[in-house]
Scaffold this active site. Structure first.
Site, PDB file in Angstrom:
ATOM      1  N   THR A  37      -6.935  -4.391  -8.043  1.00 23.53           N
ATOM      2  CA  THR A  37      -5.877  -4.530  -7.037  1.00 23.53           C
ATOM      3  C   THR A  37      -5.361  -3.189  -6.527  1.00 23.53           C
ATOM      4  OG1 THR A  37      -5.183  -6.645  -7.991  1.00 23.53           O
ATOM      5  CG2 THR A  37      -3.611  -5.528  -6.545  1.00 23.53           C
TER       6      THR A  37
ATOM      7  N   LYS B  49       0.807  -1.218   0.000  1.00 22.01           N
ATOM      8  CA  LYS B  49       0.000   0.000   0.000  1.00 22.01           C
ATOM      9  C   LYS B  49       0.840   1.268   0.000  1.00 22.01           C
ATOM     10  CE  LYS B  49      -4.459  -1.464   1.705  1.00 22.01           C
ATOM     11  NZ  LYS B  49      -5.070  -0.878   0.494  1.00 22.01           N
TER      12      LYS B  49
ATOM     13  N   GLU C  20      -0.401  -1.535   7.175  1.00 20.86           N
ATOM     14  CA  GLU C  20       0.444  -2.689   6.857  1.00 20.86           C
ATOM     15  C   GLU C  20       1.820  -2.545   7.512  1.00 20.86           C
ATOM     16  OE1 GLU C  20      -1.392  -4.372   2.657  1.00 20.86           O
ATOM     17  OE2 GLU C  20       0.411  -3.149   2.572  1.00 20.86           O
TER      18      GLU C  20
ATOM     19  N   GLY D  68      -7.818   1.215  -4.590  1.00 17.53           N
ATOM     20  CA  GLY D  68      -7.872   1.987  -3.349  1.00 17.53           C
ATOM     21  C   GLY D  68      -6.631   2.821  -3.122  1.00 17.53           C
ATOM     22  N   ASP D  69      -5.469   2.269  -3.462  1.00 17.67           N
ATOM     23  CA  ASP D  69      -4.217   3.009  -3.261  1.00 17.67           C
ATOM     24  C   ASP D  69      -4.117   4.200  -4.204  1.00 17.67           C
ATOM     25  OD1 ASP D  69      -3.431   1.201  -1.292  1.00 17.67           O
ATOM     26  OD2 ASP D  69      -2.499  -0.128  -2.750  1.00 17.67           O
TER      27      ASP D  69
ATOM     28  N   ASN E 166     -13.146   1.911   3.435  1.00 12.03           N
ATOM     29  CA  ASN E 166     -14.209   1.289   2.672  1.00 12.03           C
ATOM     30  C   ASN E 166     -15.253   0.748   3.652  1.00 12.03           C
ATOM     31  OD1 ASN E 166     -13.219  -1.173   3.666  1.00 12.03           O
ATOM     32  ND2 ASN E 166     -12.107  -1.651   1.776  1.00 12.03           N
TER      33      ASN E 166
END
Length: 301
Positions: free
Chosen positions: A248, A42, A143, A251-252, A186
């Site tokens: 994939t 991320k 993370e 979101g980042d 989310n």
């Protein structure tokens, strides 16, 4: 005067990706495509996404002294990210195991590796302290250890904006929540952070999250766009309709674009609308970092 538009403090992983007709259930084996290796994580993803959009970007992370770590460094440098804050050693580079189905939806399991060794001492030491003081916006995720994120908050200089995506989600301490501007979640992340008091609608989630202390909140809603909320009220941001290939890095790329536009002085709603366009381009391509668009590509949406 800020030297960097965005400092990303977070994870850097090697993404091992397999396409599947459907994701396996418990105790089930399915056949997949050939294994693909991509730079990810991320933190690393957000840094590349921001740099592709023209932001002066630095990454503070920890990787292993191995081939996966070198892959990640090469990707950051190719995108124009300042890697002076990337620390090497302590454990192997983190790895994410990703399955992607034909609809583009994915399931991810992360082995943190060196990400778990990014410590509060690393944040207090050079060059991290210098990067924190030189950055207009600081973005991070979960993370890396929560105590490291807490140390990032303590090291923020006046005038620096803090953006947090609590992924993977967990309960957050009050001082971290109070610094968020915005907290980006989310549906799943909102419910974990809120616990039993989550509510039933995005508006209720946003209101409950604001009550925990963040200055602003963004709830991402996939195909339904996003919802933004702060002391002035809430607003819906529509999604951009595209043919989805792989979600994939969606979101980042959204988080990075939002942070960049907030740093440039845009409103929360306008920043989220721009971020939705960036995410829309990203999901039309395979992979994470390889899917992130330039400003010219976003303008064409």
């Amino acid at each position: 005067m800020f030297e960097y538009d965005l400092l990303v403090v977070g994870s850097a992983n090697a993404d091992l990706v397999i396409g599947v007709e459907r994701r396996p259930g418990a105790g089930e084996t399915v056949l997949g495509s050939d294994l693909a290796l991509h730079p990810g994580g991320k933190g690393a993803n957000q840094a590349v996404a921001a740099a592709r959009l023209g932001a002066r970007t630095a990454l503070l992370a920890r990787i292993g002294d191995d081939a996966h770590g070198r892959l990640l460094l090469d990707s950051q440098r190719a995108a124009g990210v300042d890697t002076s804050g990337v620390l090497v050693g302590g454990a192997p580079t983190g790895v994410a195991l990703i399955t992607v189905d034909p609809s583009g939806d994915n399931s991810i399991v992360v082995s943190p590796g060196a990400n778990g060794r990014l410590t509060p001492d690393d944040i207090r030491a050079a060059p991290a302290a210098a990067l924190l003081s030189a950055s207009r916006v600081v973005s991070t995720q979960l993370e890396i250890p929560l105590e490291t994120v807490t140390e990032v908050v303590r090291g923020l200089r006046p005038g620096t904006r803090f953006v947090l995506n609590p992924s993977p989600p967990r309960e957050l301490p009050e001082d971290v929540l109070a610094a968020c501007d915005p907290l980006i979640v989310n549906e799943h992340e909102a419910q974990v952070v809120l616990g039993a008091d989550a509510g039933a609608t995005p508006e209720e989630w946003a209101g409950a999250l604001l009550a925990l202390g963040p200055r602003s909140v963004v709830v991402t809603l996939g195909e339904e766009g996003a919802l933004v909320a702060d002391a002035s009220g809430t607003a819906r941001v529509p999604a951009v309709k595209v043919n989805v290939v792989d979600t994939t890095g969606a979101g980042d790329s959204f988080t990075a674009a939002l942070a960049c536009r907030l740093g440039a002085g845009d409103s929360l709603a306008d920043s989220a609308a721009y971020a939705a366009r960036v995410g829309a381009v990203a999901v039309t391509r395979e992979g994470a970092q390889a899917s992130f668009p330039t400003t010219e590509e976003v303008a064409a949406v």
